[in-house]
Design a protein around this motif. Structure first.
Motif, mmCIF file in Angstrom:
data_model
loop_
_atom_site.group_PDB
_atom_site.id
_atom_site.type_symbol
_atom_site.label_atom_id
_atom_site.label_comp_id
_atom_site.label_asym_id
_atom_site.label_seq_id
_atom_site.Cartn_x
_atom_site.Cartn_y
_atom_site.Cartn_z
ATOM 1 N N GLY A 129 -112.070 -45.271 6.914
ATOM 2 C CA GLY A 129 -113.179 -44.402 7.301
ATOM 3 C C GLY A 129 -114.525 -45.100 7.234
ATOM 4 O O GLY A 129 -115.361 -44.974 8.144
ATOM 5 N N GLY A 130 -114.754 -45.866 6.164
ATOM 6 C CA GLY A 130 -116.032 -46.560 6.012
ATOM 7 C C GLY A 130 -116.242 -47.617 7.071
ATOM 8 O O GLY A 130 -117.356 -47.760 7.613
ATOM 9 N N ALA A 131 -115.188 -48.365 7.402
ATOM 10 C CA ALA A 131 -115.311 -49.391 8.429
ATOM 11 C C ALA A 131 -115.600 -48.778 9.792
ATOM 12 O O ALA A 131 -116.392 -49.326 10.578
ATOM 13 C CB ALA A 131 -114.029 -50.225 8.486
ATOM 14 N N ALA A 147 -109.614 -52.821 16.730
ATOM 15 C CA ALA A 147 -108.317 -53.497 16.732
ATOM 16 C C ALA A 147 -108.173 -54.392 15.506
ATOM 17 O O ALA A 147 -107.095 -54.466 14.896
ATOM 18 C CB ALA A 147 -108.153 -54.321 18.010
ATOM 19 N N LEU A 148 -109.251 -55.069 15.131
ATOM 20 C CA LEU A 148 -109.219 -55.901 13.928
ATOM 21 C C LEU A 148 -109.008 -55.048 12.688
ATOM 22 O O LEU A 148 -108.236 -55.409 11.789
ATOM 23 C CB LEU A 148 -110.525 -56.684 13.807
ATOM 24 N N MET A 199 -105.517 -52.965 8.301
ATOM 25 C CA MET A 199 -104.857 -51.831 7.656
ATOM 26 C C MET A 199 -103.337 -52.025 7.621
ATOM 27 O O MET A 199 -102.686 -51.747 6.607
ATOM 28 C CB MET A 199 -105.201 -50.537 8.395
ATOM 29 N N VAL A 200 -102.766 -52.503 8.718
ATOM 30 C CA VAL A 200 -101.318 -52.734 8.748
ATOM 31 C C VAL A 200 -100.943 -53.839 7.767
ATOM 32 O O VAL A 200 -99.939 -53.736 7.039
ATOM 33 C CB VAL A 200 -100.859 -53.089 10.173
ATOM 34 N N LEU A 201 -101.749 -54.895 7.722
ATOM 35 C CA LEU A 201 -101.487 -55.979 6.776
ATOM 36 C C LEU A 201 -101.539 -55.473 5.342
ATOM 37 O O LEU A 201 -100.676 -55.810 4.520
ATOM 38 C CB LEU A 201 -102.501 -57.101 6.976
ATOM 39 N N LEU A 202 -102.547 -54.659 5.032
ATOM 40 C CA LEU A 202 -102.639 -54.087 3.691
ATOM 41 C C LEU A 202 -101.410 -53.236 3.384
ATOM 42 O O LEU A 202 -100.879 -53.276 2.267
ATOM 43 C CB LEU A 202 -103.905 -53.241 3.566
ATOM 44 N N VAL A 204 -116.700 -52.240 20.238
ATOM 45 C CA VAL A 204 -115.845 -51.125 19.810
ATOM 46 C C VAL A 204 -114.368 -51.517 19.759
ATOM 47 O O VAL A 204 -113.730 -51.438 18.699
ATOM 48 C CB VAL A 204 -116.036 -49.896 20.730
ATOM 49 N N VAL A 205 -113.816 -51.933 20.893
ATOM 50 C CA VAL A 205 -112.378 -52.154 20.975
ATOM 51 C C VAL A 205 -111.914 -53.268 20.039
ATOM 52 O O VAL A 205 -110.973 -53.082 19.252
ATOM 53 C CB VAL A 205 -111.957 -52.469 22.430
#
Length: 241
Positions: A200-202, A17-18, A23-26, A12-13
């Motif tokens: 959401g999908g991930a 986190a990955l 998302m931040v990179l995108l 989970v964690v």
């Protein structure tokens, strides 16, 4: 460190986190690196075109879809569906899966908006929201996590391809409709809602693997006894997701 903590960290964690890092990179790529590159250079034109085509009828339709993905509705529907799942199935795996998927996407969304301070489209905004934090769309990612998560559970328990396709088609309409209406209402750029489908999908995939997959054991005792009867549906979920 307990076995439970190790499993939580692994399943989970770390995956969440990955996902947050991705998302931040995108967000950085979209807003600072490729912002002057196609297709990001035409995003404003898409938003202006949608704003120019607004009608009273479509305004009402867009309000319905936006409401379906509002924070209040998402929380209420998630809790109610989780409660129904527990009362019907008499086990915890499915309710925990759904609540965890919705909660994880909300956490990733919140932290991403803090890191990526993107202004909303330069058109009239039909909803009251902060002027920044456009990337990603919280409404869209919440709709994907909730309604796709429900679709996964219903499709797994359905018999016959027709029933599975029907559930997917019915429930996918909501997040797709939410994505389109958030752009229509001037609240998000196209890339905002596309990134939200990833978020959401991930989260649905991560929690399906961590919670529904019987190959991932969280411990022994009362919880395992309650969830032990989930074997058949949980095993079927992994390849389906």
């Amino acid at each position: 460190m307990s076995d439970f903590a190790v499993r939580a960290l692994r399943w989970v964690v770390l995956p969440v986190a990955l996902l947050l890092a991705v998302m931040v990179l995108l967000g950085v790529l979209v807003t600072r690196v490729f912002d002057r590159t196609w297709p990001f250079t035409v995003e404003d034109a898409v938003n202006r075109e949608l704003a120019a085509d607004r009608t009273e009828g479509w305004n009402n339709v867009s309000l319905v879809f936006s409401t379906l993905a509002s924070t209040q509705v998402i929380v209420v529907v998630t809790v109610l569906v989780a409660l129904v799942l527990f009362l019907v199935l008499r086990r915890w795996r499915e309710p925990i899966f759904l609540c965890a998927a919705v909660s994880a996407q909300a956490l990733v969304f919140l932290l991403t908006t803090i890191a990526i301070d993107r202004r909303r489209p330069a058109v009239e905004h039909m909803d009251v929201s902060p002027p920044t934090s456009s990337f990603p769309s919280g409404h869209t990612s919440a709709a994907v996590a909730l309604y796709v998560g429900v679709a996964v559970l219903l499709a797994v328990r359905s018999r016959g391809t027709g029933a599975k396709v029907a559930w997917w088609a019915l429930l996918l309409v909501v997040p797709v409709g939410v994505a389109l209406t958030r752009m229509y209402r001037g609240m998000h750029h196209p890339s905002d809602v596309v990134a939200s489908f990833l978020n959401g999908g991930a989260c649905v995939l991560i929690m399906a693997r961590a919670v529904l997959d019987r190959g991932v054991r969280w411990g022994r005792g009362k919880l395992s006894t309650v969830t032990g009867r989930a074997g058949e549906s949980a095993r079927a979920t992994t390849p389906a997701s």
